[in-house]
Design a protein around this motif. Sequence first.
Motif, PDB file in Angstrom:
ATOM      1  N   SER A  65       0.811  -1.222   0.000  1.00  0.00           N
ATOM      2  CA  SER A  65       0.000   0.000   0.000  1.00  0.00           C
ATOM      3  C   SER A  65       0.840   1.266   0.000  1.00  0.00           C
ATOM      4  O   SER A  65       0.311   2.361  -0.121  1.00  0.00           O
ATOM      5  CB  SER A  65      -0.909   0.016   1.243  1.00  0.00           C
ATOM      6  N   ARG A 244     -17.621   3.020   1.408  1.00  0.00           N
ATOM      7  CA  ARG A 244     -16.650   1.916   1.448  1.00  0.00           C
ATOM      8  C   ARG A 244     -16.609   1.300   2.843  1.00  0.00           C
ATOM      9  O   ARG A 244     -16.553   0.079   3.002  1.00  0.00           O
ATOM     10  CB  ARG A 244     -15.268   2.417   1.053  1.00  0.00           C
ATOM     11  N   ARG A 248     -17.563  -2.617   3.703  1.00  0.00           N
ATOM     12  CA  ARG A 248     -16.599  -3.514   4.340  1.00  0.00           C
ATOM     13  C   ARG A 248     -17.115  -3.998   5.696  1.00  0.00           C
ATOM     14  O   ARG A 248     -16.881  -5.146   6.075  1.00  0.00           O
ATOM     15  CB  ARG A 248     -15.267  -2.790   4.518  1.00  0.00           C
ATOM     16  N   PRO A 255     -12.001  -3.051  -2.712  1.00  0.00           N
ATOM     17  CA  PRO A 255     -10.617  -2.569  -2.832  1.00  0.00           C
ATOM     18  C   PRO A 255     -10.542  -1.078  -2.588  1.00  0.00           C
ATOM     19  O   PRO A 255     -11.559  -0.366  -2.706  1.00  0.00           O
ATOM     20  CB  PRO A 255     -10.253  -2.920  -4.278  1.00  0.00           C
TER      21      PRO A 255
END
Length: 261
Positions: A65, A244, A248, A255
Amino acid sequence: MTTLGPINGEHPIPQHAIRSARIVGDDGEASVVATVYCPLKERSATVPECESCRRFHALHFDAASRTTSVVCHTERAMSAMGSADPLAGVSEHVNPAAPLSGIMSRDVICVRPEVTVDEVAALLIRHGISGMPVVDADGKPIGMVSRADVLRAAEERGDTEASERVSLHPDDVAPLDMEQGFYVYEPVKITARDVMTPVVVQLHESASIRQAASLMAYEGVHRLPIVSDDGKVVGILSSLDVLRWFGRSCGYLIPPGRRRA
């Protein structure tokens, strides 16, 4: 907050991501302010401040990342205090009390009010975002400038630009090869200050996701600057960040987004 695996059979050591605020000035140069959120002190701290803490373990760089985190023993200390990690179990069920420090986008682009609209537009395109905070010399938000603001300014400007007459001194005439009675007109620069929304809707980094979602819905905004105790921008929360997080939290594999609203 993420965690490293157990070391020598001990409890996993948590990591706290380092956030960076890039502030672009009218000269095009960017200064970077790096901070990390300490769950024990419930405020932002500088990396040197973390390194001087007795709970500090190491700095960890994640090649996948490309992010750097502070690794420290805060989880053990919080357990001793009888406090649970506020993000524990967030992947198992929706936790409306989850703090924004672990949900917001930690790399935020800011501009000074003197930056031109053309440079703002270039930054929006280059970083794939649709808005950014406008900050003062101390890094505190004084407004928000969005893609809509830039487009509105371009539409109002049309094919011609406003200009102002520049008075010439006698010594200036000869080099410009101009006769007396002629004047130079220069385009008036439109800056972020001219087009920004001067009202800033913001939240402290310790605020919860439910507070942020409610505030964004009530005010009708798509992004919130997240500030530390001293009022400086340490992150930004967009409507896509909220979506997001919710996805999740419900167990879906989502992603990281390449573009932020």
